[in-house]
Design an enzyme around this catalytic site. Sequence first.
Site, short mmCIF file in Angstrom:
data_model
loop_
_atom_site.label_atom_id
_atom_site.label_comp_id
_atom_site.label_asym_id
_atom_site.label_seq_id
_atom_site.Cartn_x
_atom_site.Cartn_y
_atom_site.Cartn_z
CB ALA A 126 -9.76 20.63 -16.41
N GLY B 49 -4.13 22.44 -16.76
CA GLY B 49 -4.00 21.99 -18.13
C GLY B 49 -3.43 23.29 -18.94
CD GLU C 252 -1.17 18.68 -17.04
OE1 GLU C 252 -0.70 17.82 -16.77
OE2 GLU C 252 -2.53 19.00 -17.25
CD GLU D 36 -3.68 20.02 -12.29
OE1 GLU D 36 -3.66 20.25 -13.17
OE2 GLU D 36 -2.72 20.63 -11.51
#
Length: 276
Positions: free
Chosen positions: A97, A147, A150, A170
Site C-alpha cells: 500500500a 497489496g 494480493e 501488514e
Amino acid sequence: MARTPDAMTSPQSRLQKIANQLTPGGVQAVNVSGSKDLVGYKVVSGVAILTMDNPPVNSFSPAMKAAIAEAMKKANADPAVKAIVFTGAGKFFMAGADIPNLRKLASASTGADVMRKGLQEGHDLMDVVESGPKPTVAAVNGPALGGGLELAMACNARVGTKTSIYGLPELKLGIIPGMGGTQRLPRLIGVAGAVKAMLSGKPMPAKLAAKAGLVDQLVKKSKDLLPTACKVALAMSAGQLPRRKALEEKSRIGSKARGEEAIELARVKSKRKAKG
C-alpha cells in the site's frame, strides 16, 4: 521502557526494508512510449501486458488502483486481447500500500469512510482480476508484498523469477491484509502455512513459495519471465490449462477442524511469544 530501533522506524521505512531484502534482476518494462501513466499498456500476440510503474516500489496507491481498473476495462473490452499479464517496472512487482496516503487518511475526520470505500473498490478490482472475462497471470519480477501479493493471488496463475519474494507484512505495520489476502493465501498454501506467513510478516523466497503452491512456475532467467507468463496466459485462454481461481480452491485448505487447530496453535504460540 526504551524503544527498540524497529519501534522507532517509520512504517514506510520498514516496508522499504522488507522489500529490499533481495534485489531481483531487471525485466524490460513495457510502457506506452512517452507515457507518464501508472500502468503501461501494450498488446503482444493477443496478450495485454499491464506494467505497474509507480516508483520507487510500485505501491498500490488510490491512483494506481484506478489505473489498473481502467487498464483492465480496456483489455477486457478489446477483441484483440485474449489474456492479461501483470508485471512491475524496475525491480519491484508491487510492494504494498501507499503508506503515506494511509497515514493521511488515518488523521483525517473522514478517513475511515474513505478507507472503507477504498477497500471495497480494491475487493471489486481483485474480483475482476480473478473472475473477469479474460484469464490473468502475474509475472512477478521482484518483491510482491502486501497489496502486491494480493493482486498476484487474484490472478489465475503466478510466474516468478528465482529472486522474487512474496509476503503479507501488514501486521508489522499495525494493519491486516485488506483485499482478500486472508482468504486467498490459505486456499493456495493451506491454513497453517498462511497463518504462519501472516503472523510473522516474513517474505517468502521464490523456491519456498513454489514448493508451498503459491507460485505456479519459476523461470531461470529474468528475460524469460514475460514470454513464459504470456505463454501460460494464452494456454489458459485456449483451454489448454485450467483457469484457477484462488477463492474457489479447496484442495489445500483442508477441513474446518484442521483449520481451527492450526489457528489455535498459532494463538498459543503468539501468547507465549508475547510473554517473552
